[in-house]
Structures are given as structure tokens and as C-alpha cells.
Design a protein around this motif. Sequence first.
Motif, PDB file in Angstrom:
ATOM      1  N   SER A   1      42.382  75.864  52.600  1.00 38.42           N
ATOM      2  CA  SER A   1      43.282  75.775  51.449  1.00 38.42           C
ATOM      3  C   SER A   1      43.015  76.870  50.418  1.00 38.42           C
ATOM      4  N   LEU A   2      41.851  77.497  50.481  1.00 40.18           N
ATOM      5  CA  LEU A   2      41.505  78.563  49.537  1.00 40.18           C
ATOM      6  C   LEU A   2      41.905  79.940  50.042  1.00 40.18           C
ATOM      7  N   LEU A   3      42.282  80.036  51.321  1.00 40.36           N
ATOM      8  CA  LEU A   3      42.587  81.327  51.925  1.00 40.36           C
ATOM      9  C   LEU A   3      44.070  81.660  51.790  1.00 40.36           C
ATOM     10  N   PRO A   4      44.435  82.944  51.927  1.00 41.70           N
ATOM     11  CA  PRO A   4      45.856  83.336  51.830  1.00 41.70           C
ATOM     12  C   PRO A   4      46.706  82.646  52.890  1.00 41.70           C
ATOM     13  N   ALA A   5      47.928  82.299  52.508  1.00 40.66           N
ATOM     14  CA  ALA A   5      48.836  81.601  53.420  1.00 40.66           C
ATOM     15  C   ALA A   5      49.137  82.437  54.655  1.00 40.66           C
ATOM     16  N   SER A   6      49.110  83.767  54.538  1.00 41.96           N
ATOM     17  CA  SER A   6      49.394  84.624  55.688  1.00 41.96           C
ATOM     18  C   SER A   6      48.354  84.458  56.791  1.00 41.96           C
ATOM     19  N   LEU A   7      47.118  84.142  56.409  1.00 42.03           N
ATOM     20  CA  LEU A   7      46.081  83.898  57.401  1.00 42.03           C
ATOM     21  C   LEU A   7      46.157  82.473  57.943  1.00 42.03           C
ATOM     22  N   VAL A   8      46.314  81.525  57.037  1.00 41.81           N
ATOM     23  CA  VAL A   8      46.307  80.115  57.416  1.00 41.81           C
ATOM     24  C   VAL A   8      47.474  79.771  58.333  1.00 41.81           C
ATOM     25  N   SER A   9      48.558  80.521  58.250  1.00 44.71           N
ATOM     26  CA  SER A   9      49.743  80.210  59.058  1.00 44.71           C
ATOM     27  C   SER A   9      49.539  80.498  60.543  1.00 44.71           C
ATOM     28  N   HIS A  10      48.503  81.240  60.899  1.00 47.04           N
ATOM     29  CA  HIS A  10      48.252  81.559  62.300  1.00 47.04           C
ATOM     30  C   HIS A  10      47.459  80.422  62.950  1.00 47.04           C
ATOM     31  N   PRO A  11      48.001  79.784  63.981  1.00 47.33           N
ATOM     32  CA  PRO A  11      47.304  78.652  64.619  1.00 47.33           C
ATOM     33  C   PRO A  11      45.919  79.015  65.149  1.00 47.33           C
ATOM     34  N   GLN A  12      45.782  80.203  65.737  1.00 44.07           N
ATOM     35  CA  GLN A  12      44.488  80.589  66.295  1.00 44.07           C
ATOM     36  C   GLN A  12      43.443  80.776  65.198  1.00 44.07           C
ATOM     37  N   PHE A  13      43.864  81.340  64.083  1.00 40.43           N
ATOM     38  CA  PHE A  13      42.936  81.511  62.965  1.00 40.43           C
ATOM     39  C   PHE A  13      42.490  80.154  62.436  1.00 40.43           C
ATOM     40  N   ARG A  14      43.439  79.227  62.343  1.00 38.53           N
ATOM     41  CA  ARG A  14      43.091  77.894  61.878  1.00 38.53           C
ATOM     42  C   ARG A  14      42.106  77.229  62.845  1.00 38.53           C
ATOM     43  N   ARG A  15      42.343  77.368  64.130  1.00 41.97           N
ATOM     44  CA  ARG A  15      41.463  76.747  65.111  1.00 41.97           C
ATOM     45  C   ARG A  15      40.049  77.330  65.013  1.00 41.97           C
ATOM     46  N   VAL A  16      39.960  78.661  64.941  1.00 43.11           N
ATOM     47  CA  VAL A  16      38.651  79.298  64.833  1.00 43.11           C
ATOM     48  C   VAL A  16      37.934  78.829  63.578  1.00 43.11           C
ATOM     49  N   THR A  17      38.664  78.736  62.468  1.00 46.32           N
ATOM     50  CA  THR A  17      38.048  78.305  61.211  1.00 46.32           C
ATOM     51  C   THR A  17      37.530  76.881  61.319  1.00 46.32           C
ATOM     52  N   TYR A  18      38.328  75.986  61.875  1.00 44.04           N
ATOM     53  CA  TYR A  18      37.904  74.596  62.028  1.00 44.04           C
ATOM     54  C   TYR A  18      36.633  74.508  62.869  1.00 44.04           C
ATOM     55  N   VAL A  19      36.613  75.208  63.987  1.00 43.70           N
ATOM     56  CA  VAL A  19      35.469  75.111  64.893  1.00 43.70           C
ATOM     57  C   VAL A  19      34.215  75.698  64.256  1.00 43.70           C
ATOM     58  N   VAL A  20      34.316  76.896  63.694  1.00 45.06           N
ATOM     59  CA  VAL A  20      33.141  77.569  63.134  1.00 45.06           C
ATOM     60  C   VAL A  20      32.607  76.824  61.913  1.00 45.06           C
TER      61      VAL A  20
END
Length: 531
Positions: free
Chosen positions: A375-394
Motif C-alpha cells: 500500500s506504500l508503493l506506487p500504483a504502477s508497481l502494485v498493479s503488476h500481479p507478478q510484482f505483488r506475488r514476489v512482494t508477498y512471498v519475500v
Amino acid sequence: MADPRHGSYRDLAKNFQTELDFVIEQGIYKPIFLYHIVIIHALPIIGLVIPSSRGGKYFRKVLFALCVGIAIEILQNRRAVVGGNGYMLGLMTAWWLIWTATLFIFTNIERDFKRIERKPGVQHQKSTHFNKNTNSVAEEPLDLSISLSEQQDTNAFLWQSYPPKFSHRLDWSVGLLFNLRGPEWNWRVPHLVPLPRSIHRQLHSGFSEKINAQEDSTYPTGQERLWAAFRKFVIGYLVLDFLKIILMSDPYFRGIAPANSLSPPPFPFYYFPGLAVHPVLAQLCRTIYSAGAVFFALEVVTSLNPLFFLGLSLVFPNGARNLTAAPLGASWLYSDAFGPFVQSVLDYGLAGCWGRWWHQLFRNGFMNTARWILSLLPASLVSHPQFRRVTYVVVAFCTSGFVHACGSHTQLASTYPVSGPFLFFTLQSFAILAEQVFKTVIFPILPLGGTPRWLRRTANFLFVFCWLMVSGRFVADDFARGGLWLMEPVPVSPLRGLGFGSPGEGWWCWRDPWFRYWSDGSYWGSGIRVL
């Protein structure tokens, strides 16, 4: 002076207690008192029961800052030997900080949380209809027809949001604070057994028979759940007793020898002196013993929940109803601690091992930490499913590494919190991501079309087993160095009482006190100390 590590493990445990008393008297560390435990539990409850309309939104942030200060002070200055030579002190303090942050900072408790509760004063009758709304509160009716043959119990159920009445709000808040897997909450972890269809029909509008729900006729009754928990408890109890004998006969688990030491070789190899044992095999055995001890310890601890709460609700149903609005007597509240192994590990590999099979006790706190960071990151990054998945896992595994590293940090021994438990859990995230890349990108382009299911399952199992045995030494070695295995897992030992184990052992294992009055002459430095 003889090294106490080479004598009885009880002498080694007493040596750690003597060392702790010495460093406390020297002012290097301070004791942990019972009032610390009361305070860190009472502060979140106070914050939860104050509604936002009365300043609760701001008061919770103040209380969270206070909780952070107390947690830092405990991790830096307080020590105890109870709970794995101080391991549980650090682990539970760190987890409590993560969970408090989840409730006070990362989420909005009045908007985001709902609990399944019994509807007071309403019971199902055959061919009776109830009006139902998914987001209903206690006063809203249900709209549904449920026959008596489909019922799991005699109550109507509903989603209960943040209650307006103080006594109800206190019950609701305590249930939220001390819940780990959320079986009766709208954030219940995914590997829990699906709710019965009759409950789904009440809670979800437009109920579809295709959704993940279980037929009521196949759902275990409360008595069946209770006996299943009792069996798990007894089996886990006996296995822990057996493992304690094995572990304490091995210098590795006292923190003396390295994992690949062959002097002496690990059980059962020292019974076969003519059998050549490779150092790699010795290390493998000790890693498996470490994993088995953790697994069965969790099985025993988590089985206490249904044994206590479900058992009391079946024996004293009216008392359970008066105690809380949560359906303590409902069997669907008490799923197994671990998910199905075959469907999790063999079908989904390492991701299934950690995300579907392992206990998931801390999952919601870890996931909400990752969600808050997103929620603190730019929406352009958060909108990518793969980026979200990597963030959740890490983030989830790094948070888990932090919690377990804090447990290593508070042990009274030479441990390596960063290169031990933190590294182990962090590596799991990268292994899961690498596994996902292989399965989605590399495997489809390989000439392996039509690979049979049994082969894929075998490959998943071999990868999970080999990876955990290789990476597991980071956390297993730290457990052994820190004196985690000196903890007595059972109060009464059937095996040692019958003569197995070291000479001088007996039936009763919890010989030393856990608490003692302590005073340094000041008001805050006096009280019941946790040893």
C-alpha cells in the motif's frame, strides 16, 4: 572446571540458569516479570475495545508505539531460560509486535474483521426460513431454509462486525487478539477444512453448491474431533518423549559437536559400530530429528486447543454459550494444525509445503505486513500481479525470519540469528520463486510433454526434501547451539519412568520451578520473575 555440556543435560540446563542469575546480578540483563506478560497482553485489548468514535483510531497508534518500546526493551534487556533457553521469549515478543501492528496499523478492525457467531435467541426449526445478509450484524435476521438433518448445531449463524455493546465488544476483541488461524473469522487461513454447507448457506448470499464447502453428513462431529485431537496429542506426546531421549544422548543437540560429527554417530548408528557412517548421513539424520521434534511439538501444542475448548463446550454447553458468542462447540472450528501432505507438497512442491501444509499459525500477520508495504508503493508497481506475488512471498518469509531470529537472539548461548534462522526463512522465499519460474517458464518448453502425475509428484517431493535438508541446517544448527532442545517437552515421561534414557531419570520431568520472587530493591524491579 569440567565443561557442564559433557555431563547430564540437566546439569547443563542448571548451568544456564546459574549464568542467567549471575548476569542479572551484574546488571548485564534484567529478569522478565509476570507483569510484563500482563502488560503486553492488556494494552492491545484496551486499544481494541475503544471504538474510533471515541478516539480509538488515535489511541491505538499511541498504544502501538508503547508496545514497540516494550518489545524493544524486552528483546534488548530481558532474559529467561524457560522456553528453550529463552527462545520463546524472543519469538513470542516479536510475533506479538507483528500481530499488534496488524490490528492497529495495517488494518482497520472496525471495517476489515468479522466473526462467525451464534445468533442469540434464534434456533433452526424444520422448514423455517430466515433472512440473511452477508454483512449482517447481530440484530439482522437470516433469510434461508435449513432442515434439521443439515444442521451442525441448533444455532443460526451470522457475520458479526465490531459490536456496539461493550461486553460483546470485549468478547469479540479478545477472540480476535488471541486467534492465530481465524477458523471463525473472515480471514481464516486457506488450508483449514471448508465450512459445512449449512453454515455457508447462512453466511453467503447467492450460495452456490459449487463453492468450496463440505457436505454436513461427511463433516466430523464434535466427539469425533475431540477423539482425533486426543489421539494426536497422545501420539505426539510419546514421540516427543522418545525424541528427547535420543536428542539428549547426542552431543550435537547440546551444542557441543557439529552436525556432521561421527563421535559418537547419531542414533541409531551408534548401535551398529561396524556400520560405516558418512558425515553427510550424520548431518541428514540430525536435521530430520530437528524437524521431527518441531513438528510433533506443534502437533501437541495445537491439539490442546480442541481438547480444552471443544472438550469444555461439550461437557458444559451452557457455560460455553455464556462465555462467548463464538460457537465453541462447533466441530468446524477445530481443523488439523497441518494441511494434507499429499495434496499440498506432492502437487504444489515447496510453495505447497509452506503455504498449504505447514501450520500457518502466523500467516495472517505476515500477509498483512506484505499488504501494508504494498500500500506504500506506487500504483504502477502494485498493479503488476507478478510484482505483488514476489512482494508477498519475500516479505512474508523475511518477517518469519525476523520473528524466529528474535527467538535466537534472546537465548543464553552463542547463536547466529541473522545467518541462522533469518537466512533459512529468507532463502525459502527465493526457492519458491525459482520453483515457480521453472514450472511456468522453463518446464513448458522442455520436451517433457505428457509427464505422468506420479513422476511430477516424485519430482516435487525430491526437490522439497533435498532443499529443506540442505537449507535446514542453518536453523537446525542454531537451535542446537542455543540450547533449545534442553527444554523438557513433557511433564511426565513414560519411557524414562520405565528405565529408558540416562541413569537417574524418572517419571517426573518438570522438576525445576518456573517462577520465583525477585527484587532488586526498586518497585519496578520486584515481582514474580519468570525463570
